[in-house]
Design a protein around this motif. Structure first.
Motif, short mmCIF file in Angstrom:
data_model
loop_
_atom_site.label_atom_id
_atom_site.label_comp_id
_atom_site.label_asym_id
_atom_site.label_seq_id
_atom_site.Cartn_x
_atom_site.Cartn_y
_atom_site.Cartn_z
N VAL A 59 12.64 12.33 -49.78
CA VAL A 59 13.41 12.51 -51.00
C VAL A 59 15.03 12.51 -50.99
N ASP A 60 15.24 13.38 -50.02
CA ASP A 60 16.79 13.58 -49.75
C ASP A 60 17.34 12.21 -49.49
N THR A 61 16.86 11.52 -48.85
CA THR A 61 17.41 10.31 -47.97
C THR A 61 17.30 9.19 -49.26
N LEU A 62 16.45 9.27 -50.11
CA LEU A 62 16.66 8.15 -51.30
C LEU A 62 17.41 9.02 -52.64
N THR A 63 18.08 10.10 -52.36
CA THR A 63 18.90 10.72 -53.41
C THR A 63 20.10 10.07 -53.52
N MET A 64 20.63 9.55 -54.63
CA MET A 64 22.05 9.44 -54.83
C MET A 64 22.44 9.66 -56.19
N GLU A 65 23.72 9.29 -56.86
CA GLU A 65 24.12 9.19 -57.97
C GLU A 65 23.45 8.32 -58.99
#
Length: 273
Positions: free
Chosen positions: A197-203
Motif C-alpha cells: 500500500v505504501d509503495t503504491l501511495t501517491m498524490e
C-alpha cells in the motif's frame, strides 16, 4: 458559457445569499440509435396495450402503481401535485458538520453555486467562514418539484452543492451474508500488505485518469466511418498460475520495484542525452 439551472438563496440563520446553481459535471457516454440491420432504417418504439396490442397515444396514458399482480392504483397528476413539496427558492442550511463526518457513499450529484448580482460580499463571507472552520452545511432545497438533501462545501474558491442520498436509500451492509468474519491474520502478510500500500501511495491527480473506453468507442466509430475494418482485440488470458497470498504480495512488490528501476533508468538516459 454555462447557463444556470436554478436560482435562489442560501439561508443560514437570518442571512440570505442570492445564488445561481450550475451543473458541475457532464457525463461522457456514447449514445446509439436502434437501426434495422438490413437497410439501416431507424427504429421507432411504440407504446402498445398488453391486452389488445393496439397503439396507445400519450394523452391516453395514466400513471399506475402495481400493488399486487395485475392490480394497479391509478395516480393522477393532481394527486402528485397535492403532495409535491412547496416551491421554494431557498437552500436552507439546518446545521454545519465536519466534512469527514459525511461518508462519500451519501454523495450523488454535484453542482456549483455562484453569487447572484449584489451577493458577492455575503457569498464570500460564508465561503470564508466555512473554509476557516473546516465545516460544511447540511441543507434541504427543492428542485423540479422534488426535495433534496444536500451538502454545501467549499471547492477551490467557490461553493459547491452536493446532492445527498437519504439514510434509508443506503443499503445496509448487514443485509449481506458475505460480510467477512473476523479472521486471524499472519503478521508477516499484514506487514507485506502495508508495504505494498505504501509503495503504491501517491498524490491523487484526477487528470491521470481518463475514460479510456469512451475514447476507444469514438475512435472506432471514426475509423468505421472512414471505411476501415476493425479487428477484434484478443481476450485477456490467465497464465494459469495460482499464487498463495504471501507469494502474490511478494510478486507485486518485486514487479513494482522492477518497474520503478526501469523508469529511473529511462529518466537518467533522457537527462544524459
Amino acid at each position: 458559457m454555462p447557463r444556470p439551472i436554478w436560482s435562489g438563496m442560501i439561508s443560514f440563520g437570518l442571512v440570505n445569499v442570492p445564488v445561481r446553481l450550475y451543473n458541475a459535471t457532464k457525463k461522457k457516454t456514447v449514445r446509439f440509435n436502434q437501426l434495422r440491420k438490413g437497410d439501416g432504417c431507424r427504429i421507432r418504439l411504440k407504446k402498445v396495450c398488453s391486452s389488445d396490442e393496439k397503439d396507445v397515444q400519450q394523452g391516453d396514458i395514466a400513471r399506475g402503481y402495481e400493488v399486487s399482480p395485475d392490480r394497479y392504483v391509478v395516480v393522477t397528476d393532481e394527486d402528485m401535485e397535492a403532495l409535491a413539496p412547496k416551491a421554494s427558492r431557498l437552500i436552507e442550511i439546518g446545521t454545519f458538520v465536519k466534512l469527514e463526518q459525511i461518508d462519500p457513499i451519501y454523495y450523488e450529484q454535484t453542482y456549483y453555486l455562484m453569487p447572484d448580482k449584489g451577493a458577492a460580499k455575503a457569498y464570500t463571507l460564508l465561503l470564508s467562514a466555512m473554509n476557516d472552520t473546516g465545516k460544511v452545511g447540511v441543507a434541504r432545497f427543492v428542485l423540479r418539484n422534488k426535495e433534496y438533501l444536500a451538502a454545501l462545501r467549499p471547492y477551490q474558491n467557490i461553493l459547491s452543492l452536493s446532492v445527498m442520498l437519504f439514510s434509508d436509500e443506503i443499503v445496509s451492509v448487514g443485509e449481506f451474508e458475505e460480510v467477512p468474519e473476523q479472521i486471524e491474520l499472519n503478521p508477516k502478510e499484514v506487514n507485506m500488505a502495508k508495504q505494498l500500500v505504501d509503495t503504491l501511495t501517491m498524490e491523487f491527480e484526477p487528470e491521470q485518469y481518463k475514460n479510456e473506453y469512451y475514447y476507444q468507442i469514438l475512435d472506432m466509430i471514426e475509423k468505421k466511418a472512414e471505411g476501415e475494418v476493425i479487428e477484434s482485440q484478443p481476450a485477456a488470458t490467465n497464465n494459469g498460475k495460482v499464487l498463495d497470498l504471501m507469494s502474490a504480495l511478494e510478486a507485486s512488490m518485486k514487479a513494482i520495484k522492477e518497474s520503478n528501476s526501469k523508469t529511473k533508468k529511462k529518466s537518467k538516459l533522457k537527462k544524459e542525452a
